[in-house]
Design an enzyme around this catalytic site. Structure first.
Site, PDB file in Angstrom:
ATOM      1  N   ASP A  67       0.836  -1.200   0.000  1.00 57.02           N
ATOM      2  CA  ASP A  67       0.000   0.000   0.000  1.00 57.02           C
ATOM      3  C   ASP A  67       0.872   1.251   0.000  1.00 57.02           C
ATOM      4  OD1 ASP A  67      -2.284  -1.499   0.038  1.00 57.02           O
ATOM      5  OD2 ASP A  67      -2.792  -1.125   2.137  1.00 57.02           O
ATOM      6  N   PHE A  68       0.312   2.322  -0.505  1.00 57.99           N
ATOM      7  CA  PHE A  68       0.974   3.628  -0.570  1.00 57.99           C
ATOM      8  C   PHE A  68       1.632   4.018   0.764  1.00 57.99           C
ATOM      9  CE2 PHE A  68       0.216   8.192   0.375  1.00 57.99           C
ATOM     10  CZ  PHE A  68       1.116   8.761  -0.504  1.00 57.99           C
TER      11      PHE A  68
END
Length: 232
Positions: A67-68
């Site tokens: 994830d970011f």
């Protein structure tokens, strides 16, 4: 079916990707928090792990993503054959991924399993939801490392639990939504309640780090046990 529109624009990430190991087949990196794994459709979201690394390693592909907001270990394949071999290991669940996280509150149990199916819902995008009827099976294990208190500016104490998380499946947002389901969201998680408690609003990042990755090298057949220390 409702069309999903992603309006997210990633802020600039000035942190560098750390290359931990490389050979002719693969590259092991430490992804900084706040960097996309893959470039988005929006041209403002061009910067990503893949965009940066393909300049250094033409033809490289990401075997898996983070994830970011998550930092930590990612293995990169340098050609199609290696990508296929590594993808097979991930799909057969022979790869072990270990994460370090800080959870809000103090967990009662020292270890346990979260078994809760996860579903995509276009109406909730980008959130996932727990849904036993329409969701895909998802299972995560957790182990408490320590229970601590963080003193806030006003002198109050924020209870936190440092845990080791091991996802046995690989659903989108799995660890984040499973920790919320446990009643102890990951500190700094804007999607699943990790910024709702007093004192957590200004947390600088998602407190989730991919700290270990165990897999078999597709060429040498050597067992790789990569480790990167948690930065928080």
């Amino acid at each position: 079916m409702s069309k999903i529109i992603d309006t997210f624009i990633a802020p600039p990430c000035h942190d560098q990707i750390e290359t931990l190991y490389q050979d002719e087949s693969l590259v092991l990196i430490n992804k900084p928090a706040g960097l996309l794994s893959l470039s988005g459709k929006n041209p403002q979201n061009l910067d990503s792990v893949h965009h940066r690394l393909v300049q250094l390693f033409p033809g490289c592909t990401l075997v898996h993503r983070l994830d970011f907001g998550t930092s930590g270990l990612i293995v990169i394949a340098r050609n199609k054959a290696i990508n296929a071999a590594l993808c097979q290991q991930f799909s057969q669940r022979t790869v072990t991924k270990v994460y370090s996280a800080l959870l809000c509150g103090h967990l009662n149990d020292d270890e346990g399993v979260i078994d809760a199916a996860i579903a995509k819902d276009p109406a909730l995008f980008p959130l996932m939801s727990i849904c036993s009827l329409h969701g895909k099976p998802a299972r995560s294990r957790y182990r408490v490392i320590e229970r601590i208190y963080r003193e806030l500016e006003d002198g109050t104490l924020l209870p936190l639990t440092r845990v080791q998380l091991i996802p046995e499946t690989g659903r989108t947002h799995q660890l984040r939504i499973h920790c919320q389901q446990l009643g102890h969201p990951i500190l700094g998680c804007d999607l699943y309640g990790g910024r709702l408690l007093p004192g957590t609003e200004g947390t600088p990042r998602l407190m989730l780090h991919a700290s270990e990755l165990h897999f078999v090298h597709p060429v040498s057949a050597e067992k790789i046990k990569a480790h990167h220390a948690c930065p928080f």
